[in-house]
Design a protein around this motif. Structure first.
Motif, PDB file in Angstrom:
ATOM      1  N   UNK A  86      -3.166  -1.388   7.378  1.00 14.72           N
ATOM      2  CA  UNK A  86      -2.350  -0.630   6.426  1.00 14.72           C
ATOM      3  C   UNK A  86      -2.737   0.834   6.430  1.00 14.72           C
ATOM      4  N   UNK A  87      -1.823   1.683   6.015  1.00 18.20           N
ATOM      5  CA  UNK A  87      -2.130   3.100   5.828  1.00 18.20           C
ATOM      6  C   UNK A  87      -3.240   3.219   4.786  1.00 18.20           C
ATOM      7  N   UNK A  88      -4.195   4.085   5.034  1.00 18.66           N
ATOM      8  CA  UNK A  88      -5.294   4.290   4.088  1.00 18.66           C
ATOM      9  C   UNK A  88      -4.759   4.613   2.698  1.00 18.66           C
ATOM     10  N   UNK A  89      -5.226   3.853   1.714  1.00 22.22           N
ATOM     11  CA  UNK A  89      -4.869   4.117   0.329  1.00 22.22           C
ATOM     12  C   UNK A  89      -3.567   3.510  -0.135  1.00 22.22           C
ATOM     13  N   UNK A  90      -2.820   2.826   0.751  1.00 22.90           N
ATOM     14  CA  UNK A  90      -1.491   2.369   0.358  1.00 22.90           C
ATOM     15  C   UNK A  90      -1.547   1.255  -0.677  1.00 22.90           C
ATOM     16  N   UNK A  91      -2.529   0.360  -0.600  1.00 24.09           N
ATOM     17  CA  UNK A  91      -2.592  -0.735  -1.563  1.00 24.09           C
ATOM     18  C   UNK A  91      -2.844  -0.198  -2.971  1.00 24.09           C
ATOM     19  N   UNK A  92      -3.828   0.674  -3.110  1.00 25.11           N
ATOM     20  CA  UNK A  92      -4.099   1.267  -4.418  1.00 25.11           C
ATOM     21  C   UNK A  92      -2.898   2.049  -4.922  1.00 25.11           C
ATOM     22  N   UNK A  93      -2.212   2.720  -4.016  1.00 23.23           N
ATOM     23  CA  UNK A  93      -1.032   3.502  -4.387  1.00 23.23           C
ATOM     24  C   UNK A  93       0.079   2.593  -4.908  1.00 23.23           C
ATOM     25  N   UNK A  94       0.375   1.520  -4.206  1.00 27.43           N
ATOM     26  CA  UNK A  94       1.420   0.597  -4.645  1.00 27.43           C
ATOM     27  C   UNK A  94       1.074  -0.032  -5.983  1.00 27.43           C
ATOM     28  N   UNK A  95      -0.192  -0.300  -6.216  1.00 25.93           N
ATOM     29  CA  UNK A  95      -0.625  -0.880  -7.487  1.00 25.93           C
ATOM     30  C   UNK A  95      -0.352   0.065  -8.654  1.00 25.93           C
ATOM     31  N   UNK A  96      -0.345   1.355  -8.384  1.00 29.22           N
ATOM     32  CA  UNK A  96      -0.154   2.347  -9.437  1.00 29.22           C
ATOM     33  C   UNK A  96       1.307   2.759  -9.623  1.00 29.22           C
ATOM     34  N   UNK A  97       2.206   2.125  -8.903  1.00 20.69           N
ATOM     35  CA  UNK A  97       3.617   2.501  -8.960  1.00 20.69           C
ATOM     36  C   UNK A  97       4.457   1.319  -9.461  1.00 20.69           C
ATOM     37  N   UNK A  98       4.617   1.204 -10.784  1.00 20.08           N
ATOM     38  CA  UNK A  98       5.319   0.054 -11.362  1.00 20.08           C
ATOM     39  C   UNK A  98       6.835   0.216 -11.355  1.00 20.08           C
ATOM     40  N   UNK A  99       7.374   0.393 -10.173  1.00 24.49           N
ATOM     41  CA  UNK A  99       8.817   0.556 -10.014  1.00 24.49           C
ATOM     42  C   UNK A  99       9.323  -0.522  -9.055  1.00 24.49           C
ATOM     43  N   UNK A 100      10.611  -0.849  -9.103  1.00 23.18           N
ATOM     44  CA  UNK A 100      11.179  -1.666  -8.030  1.00 23.18           C
ATOM     45  C   UNK A 100      10.977  -0.949  -6.698  1.00 23.18           C
ATOM     46  N   UNK A 101      10.639  -1.725  -5.666  1.00 19.50           N
ATOM     47  CA  UNK A 101      10.304  -1.132  -4.371  1.00 19.50           C
ATOM     48  C   UNK A 101      11.056  -1.847  -3.258  1.00 19.50           C
ATOM     49  N   UNK A 102      11.400  -1.083  -2.233  1.00 24.60           N
ATOM     50  CA  UNK A 102      12.049  -1.646  -1.051  1.00 24.60           C
ATOM     51  C   UNK A 102      11.480  -0.995   0.193  1.00 24.60           C
ATOM     52  N   UNK A 103      11.573  -1.713   1.308  1.00 28.94           N
ATOM     53  CA  UNK A 103      11.247  -1.178   2.622  1.00 28.94           C
ATOM     54  C   UNK A 103      12.559  -0.863   3.332  1.00 28.94           C
ATOM     55  N   UNK A 104      12.674   0.338   3.851  1.00 27.59           N
ATOM     56  CA  UNK A 104      13.883   0.766   4.556  1.00 27.59           C
ATOM     57  C   UNK A 104      13.433   1.278   5.919  1.00 27.59           C
ATOM     58  N   UNK A 105      13.680   0.488   6.950  1.00 30.71           N
ATOM     59  CA  UNK A 105      13.063   0.748   8.252  1.00 30.71           C
ATOM     60  C   UNK A 105      14.068   0.678   9.385  1.00 30.71           C
ATOM     61  N   UNK A 106      13.796   1.462  10.427  1.00 32.37           N
ATOM     62  CA  UNK A 106      14.599   1.394  11.651  1.00 32.37           C
ATOM     63  C   UNK A 106      14.182   0.222  12.537  1.00 32.37           C
ATOM     64  N   UNK A 107      13.121  -0.468  12.179  1.00 36.14           N
ATOM     65  CA  UNK A 107      12.649  -1.599  12.976  1.00 36.14           C
ATOM     66  C   UNK A 107      13.430  -2.867  12.692  1.00 36.14           C
ATOM     67  N   UNK A 204       1.294   8.555  -6.329  1.00 34.49           N
ATOM     68  CA  UNK A 204       1.653   8.201  -7.706  1.00 34.49           C
ATOM     69  C   UNK A 204       1.812   9.400  -8.628  1.00 34.49           C
ATOM     70  N   UNK A 205       0.902  10.354  -8.539  1.00 36.26           N
ATOM     71  CA  UNK A 205       1.008  11.541  -9.388  1.00 36.26           C
ATOM     72  C   UNK A 205       2.216  12.379  -8.993  1.00 36.26           C
TER      73      UNK A 205
END
Length: 209
Positions: A86-107, A204-205
């Motif tokens: 994972x990208x460094x810090x992404x897990x902690x970042x996602x934990x601090x963002x209480x919003x609906x989330x989606x992945x939007x990818x060209x893959x 998050x900030x």
């Protein structure tokens, strides 16, 4: 006010860009072409694969066989299984963002699913996965982010797009979303309203401002 987060995958959630381009280096080496993986990352990340292959093949006067893409996908899948992080810090970042989330990818969907599984990120997104291969829309077309916002039930103007590639940043900005450029290579951005940042833990900030 932000109500929904739309994340790119490769290079934004998972540190896959180098592995994807290493797959190109491996595949083109079999055709006698030597490529530099770091140059490929900077030049082609976020591009539609067909467009990337056409550019490289055209540069070297090659015609690629029909099995080139399946073979490339298999090489990348193996690299992911052994090396993807994972990208460094992404897990902690996602934990601090209480919003609906989606992945939007060209893959393709299977690549997105593998990436999220290997990096322990799948539970943050559930079924909110939007792939160019299913939508038929590739970045920098803003329609890909607009379609994702619509399917998530949010106005695109209330969404935040987080993307690491210039083509994805352009797509998010032109879609009408607040756009955040995860700018690990200190690249310039032609859109003054886009927020550029290098440390994922700052997101998050930035979102809350």
């Amino acid at each position: 006010m932000t109500s929904c987060l739309l994340f790119d995958c490769d290079g934004t959630l998972v540190d896959s860009e180098r592995l994807c381009n290493l797959g190109l280096v491996i595949q083109f080496a079999q055709l006698g072409v030597t490529l530099d993986v770091d140059e490929l990352v900077v030049r082609y990340r976020g591009w539609k694969l067909d467009r990337t292959l056409a550019a490289i093949a055209g540069q070297y006067g090659l015609t690629l066989d029909d099995d080139f893409i399946p073979s490339y996908r298999a090489v990348v899948a193996e690299l992911f299984e052994s090396e993807l992080q994972p990208i460094d810090g992404i897990v902690a970042t996602l934990e601090q963002l209480p919003y609906p989330k989606a992945v939007v990818s060209s893959g393709p969907p299977q690549k997105i699913a593998q990436s999220l599984r290997l990096c322990g990120l799948a539970d943050y997104f559930g079924d909110n996965i939007f792939s160019s291969y299913e939508l038929g829309i590739w970045k920098p077309d803003p329609g890909i982010y607009q379609a994702a916002a619509r399917e998530m039930g949010h106005d695109i103007a209330a969404c935040a797009v987080i993307d690491d590639a210039p083509v994805g940043v352009e797509a998010g900005f032109r879609a009408g979303a607040r756009t955040f450029f995860f700018n690990r290579f200190d690249e310039s951005c032609e859109f003054d309203e886009v927020t550029s940042f290098k440390d994922m833990t700052l997101l998050p900030e930035l979102i809350r401002r």
